[in-house]
Design a protein around this motif. Sequence first.
Motif, PDB file in Angstrom:
ATOM      1  N   LEU A   1      10.754 103.064  30.509  1.00  0.00           N
ATOM      2  CA  LEU A   1      10.623 103.979  29.380  1.00  0.00           C
ATOM      3  C   LEU A   1      11.621 105.130  29.502  1.00  0.00           C
ATOM      4  CD1 LEU A   1       6.732 103.989  29.124  1.00  0.00           C
ATOM      5  CD2 LEU A   1       8.328 103.013  27.467  1.00  0.00           C
ATOM      6  N   PRO A   2      11.973 105.774  28.399  1.00  0.00           N
ATOM      7  CA  PRO A   2      13.085 106.746  28.394  1.00  0.00           C
ATOM      8  C   PRO A   2      12.944 107.919  29.353  1.00  0.00           C
ATOM      9  CG  PRO A   2      12.500 106.134  26.149  1.00  0.00           C
ATOM     10  CD  PRO A   2      11.451 105.521  27.034  1.00  0.00           C
ATOM     11  N   ALA A   3      11.730 108.364  29.647  1.00  0.00           N
ATOM     12  CA  ALA A   3      11.557 109.563  30.475  1.00  0.00           C
ATOM     13  C   ALA A   3      11.735 109.306  31.965  1.00  0.00           C
ATOM     14  CB  ALA A   3      10.173 110.176  30.227  1.00  0.00           C
ATOM     15  N   ALA A   4      11.911 108.062  32.379  1.00  0.00           N
ATOM     16  CA  ALA A   4      12.106 107.760  33.799  1.00  0.00           C
ATOM     17  C   ALA A   4      13.414 108.386  34.293  1.00  0.00           C
ATOM     18  CB  ALA A   4      12.114 106.255  34.017  1.00  0.00           C
ATOM     19  N   LYS A   5      13.399 108.857  35.549  1.00  0.00           N
ATOM     20  CA  LYS A   5      14.569 109.510  36.132  1.00  0.00           C
ATOM     21  C   LYS A   5      14.835 108.962  37.532  1.00  0.00           C
ATOM     22  CE  LYS A   5      13.585 113.844  33.697  1.00  0.00           C
ATOM     23  NZ  LYS A   5      13.242 115.296  33.856  1.00  0.00           N
ATOM     24  N   GLY A   6      16.052 109.196  38.014  1.00  0.00           N
ATOM     25  CA  GLY A   6      16.421 108.703  39.336  1.00  0.00           C
ATOM     26  C   GLY A   6      16.616 107.201  39.282  1.00  0.00           C
ATOM     27  N   ILE A   7      15.868 106.456  40.072  1.00  0.00           N
ATOM     28  CA  ILE A   7      15.927 105.003  40.010  1.00  0.00           C
ATOM     29  C   ILE A   7      15.119 104.537  38.804  1.00  0.00           C
ATOM     30  CG2 ILE A   7      15.392 102.853  41.192  1.00  0.00           C
ATOM     31  CD1 ILE A   7      15.667 104.262  43.817  1.00  0.00           C
ATOM     32  N   THR A   8      15.748 103.829  37.906  1.00  0.00           N
ATOM     33  CA  THR A   8      15.090 103.322  36.703  1.00  0.00           C
ATOM     34  C   THR A   8      15.167 101.799  36.696  1.00  0.00           C
ATOM     35  OG1 THR A   8      17.105 103.356  35.377  1.00  0.00           O
ATOM     36  CG2 THR A   8      15.803 105.394  35.457  1.00  0.00           C
ATOM     37  N   LEU A   9      14.556 101.193  35.716  1.00  0.00           N
ATOM     38  CA  LEU A   9      14.634  99.736  35.588  1.00  0.00           C
ATOM     39  C   LEU A   9      16.087  99.305  35.410  1.00  0.00           C
ATOM     40  CD1 LEU A   9      13.083  97.076  35.411  1.00  0.00           C
ATOM     41  CD2 LEU A   9      12.817  97.468  32.955  1.00  0.00           C
ATOM     42  N   ALA A  10      16.844 100.043  34.618  1.00  0.00           N
ATOM     43  CA  ALA A  10      18.260  99.721  34.426  1.00  0.00           C
ATOM     44  C   ALA A  10      19.042  99.841  35.726  1.00  0.00           C
ATOM     45  CB  ALA A  10      18.854 100.640  33.354  1.00  0.00           C
ATOM     46  N   THR A  11      18.722 100.863  36.526  1.00  0.00           N
ATOM     47  CA  THR A  11      19.384 101.045  37.822  1.00  0.00           C
ATOM     48  C   THR A  11      19.159  99.837  38.719  1.00  0.00           C
ATOM     49  OG1 THR A  11      19.043 103.441  37.707  1.00  0.00           O
ATOM     50  CG2 THR A  11      19.535 102.508  39.862  1.00  0.00           C
ATOM     51  N   LEU A  12      17.910  99.394  38.791  1.00  0.00           N
ATOM     52  CA  LEU A  12      17.566  98.262  39.652  1.00  0.00           C
ATOM     53  C   LEU A  12      18.299  96.994  39.231  1.00  0.00           C
ATOM     54  CD1 LEU A  12      13.733  98.951  39.909  1.00  0.00           C
ATOM     55  CD2 LEU A  12      15.407  99.251  41.742  1.00  0.00           C
ATOM     56  N   VAL A  13      18.426  96.796  37.920  1.00  0.00           N
ATOM     57  CA  VAL A  13      19.138  95.615  37.427  1.00  0.00           C
ATOM     58  C   VAL A  13      20.630  95.728  37.736  1.00  0.00           C
ATOM     59  CG1 VAL A  13      19.827  94.354  35.350  1.00  0.00           C
ATOM     60  CG2 VAL A  13      17.444  95.080  35.640  1.00  0.00           C
ATOM     61  N   THR A  14      21.212  96.874  37.451  1.00  0.00           N
ATOM     62  CA  THR A  14      22.645  97.078  37.684  1.00  0.00           C
ATOM     63  C   THR A  14      23.013  96.884  39.148  1.00  0.00           C
ATOM     64  OG1 THR A  14      22.799  98.633  35.832  1.00  0.00           O
ATOM     65  CG2 THR A  14      24.527  98.754  37.521  1.00  0.00           C
ATOM     66  N   GLU A  15      22.147  97.333  40.046  1.00  0.00           N
ATOM     67  CA  GLU A  15      22.435  97.252  41.476  1.00  0.00           C
ATOM     68  C   GLU A  15      21.999  95.928  42.089  1.00  0.00           C
ATOM     69  OE1 GLU A  15      20.955 100.679  43.499  1.00  0.00           O
ATOM     70  OE2 GLU A  15      22.003 102.091  42.185  1.00  0.00           O
ATOM     71  N   GLY A  16      21.486  95.013  41.280  1.00  0.00           N
ATOM     72  CA  GLY A  16      21.111  93.694  41.779  1.00  0.00           C
ATOM     73  C   GLY A  16      19.941  93.710  42.737  1.00  0.00           C
ATOM     74  N   LEU A  17      18.973  94.584  42.498  1.00  0.00           N
ATOM     75  CA  LEU A  17      17.855  94.746  43.425  1.00  0.00           C
ATOM     76  C   LEU A  17      16.592  93.999  42.997  1.00  0.00           C
ATOM     77  CD1 LEU A  17      18.289  98.539  44.277  1.00  0.00           C
ATOM     78  CD2 LEU A  17      18.927  96.554  45.673  1.00  0.00           C
ATOM     79  N   LEU A  18      16.684  93.219  41.915  1.00  0.00           N
ATOM     80  CA  LEU A  18      15.549  92.439  41.436  1.00  0.00           C
ATOM     81  C   LEU A  18      15.886  90.955  41.479  1.00  0.00           C
ATOM     82  CD1 LEU A  18      14.567  94.558  38.278  1.00  0.00           C
ATOM     83  CD2 LEU A  18      13.837  94.873  40.658  1.00  0.00           C
ATOM     84  N   THR A  19      14.956  90.132  41.946  1.00  0.00           N
ATOM     85  CA  THR A  19      15.235  88.694  42.054  1.00  0.00           C
ATOM     86  C   THR A  19      15.337  88.030  40.692  1.00  0.00           C
ATOM     87  OG1 THR A  19      12.872  88.143  42.188  1.00  0.00           O
ATOM     88  CG2 THR A  19      14.036  88.542  44.271  1.00  0.00           C
ATOM     89  N   ALA A  20      14.586  88.538  39.717  1.00  0.00           N
ATOM     90  CA  ALA A  20      14.627  87.982  38.355  1.00  0.00           C
ATOM     91  C   ALA A  20      14.845  89.139  37.390  1.00  0.00           C
ATOM     92  CB  ALA A  20      13.334  87.245  38.032  1.00  0.00           C
ATOM     93  N   PRO A  21      16.091  89.593  37.243  1.00  0.00           N
ATOM     94  CA  PRO A  21      16.351  90.773  36.417  1.00  0.00           C
ATOM     95  C   PRO A  21      16.013  90.537  34.954  1.00  0.00           C
ATOM     96  CG  PRO A  21      18.400  89.707  37.063  1.00  0.00           C
ATOM     97  CD  PRO A  21      17.316  89.057  37.856  1.00  0.00           C
ATOM     98  N   PRO A  22      15.293  91.458  34.337  1.00  0.00           N
ATOM     99  CA  PRO A  22      14.944  91.284  32.923  1.00  0.00           C
ATOM    100  C   PRO A  22      16.141  91.566  32.030  1.00  0.00           C
ATOM    101  CG  PRO A  22      14.192  93.413  33.691  1.00  0.00           C
ATOM    102  CD  PRO A  22      14.734  92.704  34.897  1.00  0.00           C
ATOM    103  N   LYS A  23      16.133  90.962  30.850  1.00  0.00           N
ATOM    104  CA  LYS A  23      17.224  91.181  29.904  1.00  0.00           C
ATOM    105  C   LYS A  23      17.146  92.565  29.264  1.00  0.00           C
ATOM    106  CE  LYS A  23      17.787  86.284  28.734  1.00  0.00           C
ATOM    107  NZ  LYS A  23      17.751  85.274  27.641  1.00  0.00           N
ATOM    108  N   LEU A  24      15.941  93.028  29.022  1.00  0.00           N
ATOM    109  CA  LEU A  24      15.756  94.335  28.385  1.00  0.00           C
ATOM    110  C   LEU A  24      15.301  95.356  29.418  1.00  0.00           C
ATOM    111  CD1 LEU A  24      13.932  93.273  25.081  1.00  0.00           C
ATOM    112  CD2 LEU A  24      16.361  93.801  25.401  1.00  0.00           C
ATOM    113  N   THR A  25      16.018  96.468  29.490  1.00  0.00           N
ATOM    114  CA  THR A  25      15.657  97.513  30.459  1.00  0.00           C
ATOM    115  C   THR A  25      15.313  98.836  29.791  1.00  0.00           C
ATOM    116  OG1 THR A  25      17.985  98.157  30.726  1.00  0.00           O
ATOM    117  CG2 THR A  25      17.111  96.483  32.246  1.00  0.00           C
ATOM    118  N   ALA A  26      15.531  98.953  28.492  1.00  0.00           N
ATOM    119  CA  ALA A  26      15.174 100.164  27.749  1.00  0.00           C
ATOM    120  C   ALA A  26      13.932  99.861  26.922  1.00  0.00           C
ATOM    121  CB  ALA A  26      16.326 100.620  26.861  1.00  0.00           C
ATOM    122  N   LEU A  27      12.783 100.331  27.366  1.00  0.00           N
ATOM    123  CA  LEU A  27      11.519  99.983  26.748  1.00  0.00           C
ATOM    124  C   LEU A  27      10.994 101.102  25.857  1.00  0.00           C
ATOM    125  CD1 LEU A  27       9.699  98.404  29.846  1.00  0.00           C
ATOM    126  CD2 LEU A  27      11.379  97.376  28.295  1.00  0.00           C
TER     127      LEU A  27
END
Length: 291
Positions: free
Chosen positions: A134-160
Amino acid sequence: PASVREYEPALALWSDGATKRRWISLPQGTKIDTTNMDEWVFPVGTKFWKEFSLSGKRIETRLFSKVASGVWLHTSYRWSPDETAATRDDAGEWAGLDGGDAASYEIPGAAKCEQCHNGRTDKVLGFEAVSLGLPAAKGITLATLVTEGLLTAPPKLTALAIADDGTTKSAAAMGWLHANCGTTCHNANPAATCAYQGLHFRLGYDELTNASYTGKDYGPYLTAVGKASTTGAAPKVRISPHDVEGSAVHYFISRRDPFVANGQMPPIDSHVVDTLGVGAVDGWIAAMPAK
């Protein structure tokens, strides 16, 4: 150290007025298993820290450390009044500052921590797709985790986003219920304390990313609005549209009586009502068309 990184979820559990800071450390070269986007599984060696402060002074720091598959060790450290030292405190204690609501602050014992954390498959609360997307998240976000390759199954949508149900009030209310009631107890996870009730306040990634959904298609609406409640002295409808006082949810979140069964929600480790959060839920109920 560089491996310890700060984050702030968009949706946060009310902690009796305490402000919080949070950090995570993932072992180098590992990824979070996101096969189930609503039940992340963390690599062994993952550590979380959460620091609680009242009136600008640190009160406690909690440590959560994964030492084996499905096994987490956790404890709290109570800060000295001058904040120069922190002492391990597994038993828990009253730790508020003198005067006002802050005097009611409780450091929970280890057993109380487990009551909430057991509601997730891998025990972690708050570091999850919805709260980090969600937009108010700061620091490490869902988008950050996807960009850095830290998720085994990265989701297509990261802005919820939480869709509206026609009241213009549902996003704030459902977000509060997700963080304070859904991630721990009121969800479909069989290990959750209140799973048997069929009341699901936890928002799911698939719900928030379904473009055809409005807020009326989410679990908090479908399982609460107009549904019967049979708990204690509360009103007999979980959420009664346009009727705040006739809604069991309002009854529980607007009071604190932890020494009586079903005396409040959440049932433990909270002694001060979150007036802003309750106001958001009450505003949502009041804005619903009467039935």
